[in-house]
Design an enzyme around this catalytic site. Structure first.
Site, short mmCIF file in Angstrom:
data_model
loop_
_atom_site.label_atom_id
_atom_site.label_comp_id
_atom_site.label_asym_id
_atom_site.label_seq_id
_atom_site.Cartn_x
_atom_site.Cartn_y
_atom_site.Cartn_z
CG ASN A 1 9.33 -0.33 0.02
OD1 ASN A 1 9.94 0.10 -0.72
ND2 ASN A 1 7.99 -0.36 0.06
CB CYS B 1 7.48 2.67 -4.34
SG CYS B 1 7.56 3.04 -2.42
CG HIS C 1 8.36 -1.46 -5.30
ND1 HIS C 1 9.60 -1.14 -4.79
CD2 HIS C 1 7.66 -1.16 -4.49
CE1 HIS C 1 9.40 -0.41 -3.61
NE2 HIS C 1 8.18 -0.51 -3.46
O1 UT7 Z 1 6.07 0.66 -1.69
C1 UT7 Z 1 5.07 1.38 -1.57
C2 UT7 Z 1 3.90 0.29 -1.53
N1 UT7 Z 1 3.91 -0.16 -0.24
C3 UT7 Z 1 3.20 -1.51 -0.02
O2 UT7 Z 1 3.28 -2.25 -0.91
C4 UT7 Z 1 2.64 -1.92 1.45
C5 UT7 Z 1 1.51 -2.58 1.21
N2 UT7 Z 1 1.00 -3.17 2.46
C6 UT7 Z 1 1.34 -4.00 3.11
O3 UT7 Z 1 2.74 -4.69 2.80
C7 UT7 Z 1 0.73 -4.84 4.13
O4 UT7 Z 1 -0.53 -4.46 4.23
C8 UT7 Z 1 1.46 -4.64 5.62
C9 UT7 Z 1 2.78 -5.22 5.94
C10 UT7 Z 1 1.63 -3.04 5.80
C11 UT7 Z 1 0.42 -4.99 6.65
O5 UT7 Z 1 -0.03 -6.23 6.58
P1 UT7 Z 1 -1.55 -6.71 6.68
O6 UT7 Z 1 -1.76 -8.15 6.62
O7 UT7 Z 1 -2.42 -5.75 5.74
O8 UT7 Z 1 -1.90 -6.12 8.28
P2 UT7 Z 1 -2.82 -5.32 8.82
O9 UT7 Z 1 -2.46 -3.80 8.35
O10 UT7 Z 1 -4.19 -5.73 8.37
O11 UT7 Z 1 -2.62 -5.41 10.25
C12 UT7 Z 1 -2.90 -6.64 11.10
C13 UT7 Z 1 -2.64 -6.30 12.41
C14 UT7 Z 1 -3.35 -5.03 13.15
O12 UT7 Z 1 -3.72 -5.44 14.15
P3 UT7 Z 1 -5.48 -5.62 14.36
O13 UT7 Z 1 -5.96 -4.20 13.96
O14 UT7 Z 1 -5.88 -6.73 13.62
O15 UT7 Z 1 -5.50 -5.77 16.04
C15 UT7 Z 1 -2.03 -4.17 13.43
O16 UT7 Z 1 -2.38 -3.22 14.37
O17 UT7 Z 1 -1.22 -6.27 12.82
C16 UT7 Z 1 -1.01 -5.04 13.75
N3 UT7 Z 1 0.17 -4.59 12.99
C17 UT7 Z 1 1.33 -5.04 13.63
N4 UT7 Z 1 1.56 -6.08 14.64
C18 UT7 Z 1 2.62 -6.26 15.14
C19 UT7 Z 1 0.80 -3.91 12.36
N5 UT7 Z 1 1.87 -3.70 12.31
C20 UT7 Z 1 2.48 -4.49 13.25
C21 UT7 Z 1 3.96 -4.90 13.54
N6 UT7 Z 1 3.94 -5.65 14.44
N7 UT7 Z 1 4.95 -4.14 13.19
#
Ligand code: UT7
Length: 323
Positions: free
Chosen positions: A280, A114, A250
């Site tokens: 992304n 990225c 980005h």
């Molecule tokens: O380009 C390279 C750089 N990449 C990035 O910058 C990505 C960086 N990370 C992010 O953008 C975020 O961390 C995410 C969008 C990937 C995730 O957001 P988050 O607020 O960090 O959520 P999380 O990973 O803590 O997940 C929260 C909950 C989890 O459930 P539990 O464990 O709390 O029960 C996940 O299982 O959301 C759940 N979850 C979803 N639920 C519905 C994860 N993906 C999904 C989904 N739909 N698509």
């Protein structure tokens, strides 16, 4: 007197097919609401069957050449940032070179995931400033849809396909921060973080692999490292935050974009945001945002721009340029 790499043209290309968040609701345990609120993404473009990264790159290259009023024969080099090249080799850049009908010069790919476009810009700037090339087409192009695990709701909803390109040309500058062109670059990587974001396959493992990400951890690193690299690049350029007209980050997650802008003290009115429409697109996201920002009339000649990006590696960096 010093030589500057000045932007002469910009362009982009997005595949025809638009995939709305709602489509994921039919495939996975997810909702449009979750994707929007956690990432800011509403839709993304997906390459057609048989449509490759170099196909997207070629369309963006042609748009940038047309914008600059130049032809392929005017180019000395093509630097193409991608992690999803058509073939293991030759480079996607040489494929674009051939498709444009460019018979001289040189072309190569840059792989910094990225952060690829920021790395490519820094390479192109170095080629121009050192006198090795006068006109360099810098492209970011990706087909991340091909390396996603479409059953993993935590990753597949976040990415999309696309391409963007900038045409840079050597021009005399004064050496002062008021010059047009690239004013400073700042590149970083830390390979110790490889497990946070990677593809679990590749040539040496005889598989293609799919993208794996520790989203929360990447998020944490992103805000801190993006603000630090933007600060470092501005300092190298001899400029301050108040001088910045546009931050072009980005486009990974609106929450990362907002948190970084806050850390930089930049109001969101000065940030170009396209993540809602593109998702992304890895190395393509910054040139896409620059092209869309220019087309929207946000970015104008003379504006001071800071771009920043982070991705797998981890690799991150920033470029300060005056449009
Ligand atoms: O380009 C390279 C750089 N990449 C990035 O910058 C990505 C960086 N990370 C992010 O953008 C975020 O961390 C995410 C969008 C990937 C995730 O957001 P988050 O607020 O960090 O959520 P999380 O990973 O803590 O997940 C929260 C909950 C989890 O459930 P539990 O464990 O709390 O029960 C996940 O299982 O959301 C759940 N979850 C979803 N639920 C519905 C994860 N993906 C999904 C989904 N739909 N698509």
């Amino acid at each position: 007197m010093s030589t500057r790499a000045v932007v002469r043209g910009v362009g982009h290309y997005l595949p025809e097919r638009v995939m709305e968040n709602a489509e994921f609701e039919t495939m996975l345990d997810t909702t449009d609401e979750w994707i929007r609120t956690r990432s800011g993404i509403e839709r993304r473009h997906i390459a057609a069957e048989g449509q490759t990264t170099s196909d997207l790159a070629l369309r963006a290259a042609q748009a940038a050449l047309a914008d600059a009023g130049m032809e392929a024969a005017d180019l000395d080099a093509i630097v193409l940032a991608t992690s999803t090249a058509d073939l293991t080799f030759p480079s996607a850049a040489t494929m674009v070179q051939a498709a444009l009908g460019m018979q001289g010069g040189f072309a190569f790919d840059v792989q910094a995931v990225c952060a690829g476009f920021v790395y490519a810009l820094a390479n192109a700037d170095a080629l121009i400033v050192s006198g090795q090339a006068k006109r360099v087409l810098v492209i970011g192009a990706e087909t991340f849809s091909r390396i996603l695990d479409w059953t993993d709701r935590a990753t597949c909803v976040l990415f999309g396909d696309g391409a963007g390109a900038l045409l840079l040309e050597a021009a005399p500058g004064t050496g002062a921060p008021s010059d047009r062109g690239i004013l400073a670059t700042d590149l970083n990587s830390d390979g110790r973080h490889r497990d946070l974001l990677y593809v679990d396959g590749g040539v040496s493992t005889q598989t293609t692999g799919v993208l794996k990400m520790e989203g929360k951890e990447v998020f944490r690193h992103a805000v801190e490292k993006l603000a630090a690299t933007a600060d470092a690049a501005l300092e190298k350029a001899g400029l301050r935050h108040d001088d910045v007209d546009w931050v072009v980050p980005h486009q990974a997650n609106i929450r990362i974009i907002k948190s970084t802008a806050k850390k930089l003290g930049t109001p969101m009115e000065k940030v170009v945001v396209t993540v809602q429409d593109h998702g992304n697109t890895s190395a393509a996201s910054i040139p896409l945002a620059l092209s869309v920002g220019a087309a929207r009339g946000q970015i104008k000649r003379g504006d001071l721009i800071v771009t920043e990006a982070i991705g797998g590696g981890l690799a991150w960096g920033a470029v300060v340029l005056r449009w």
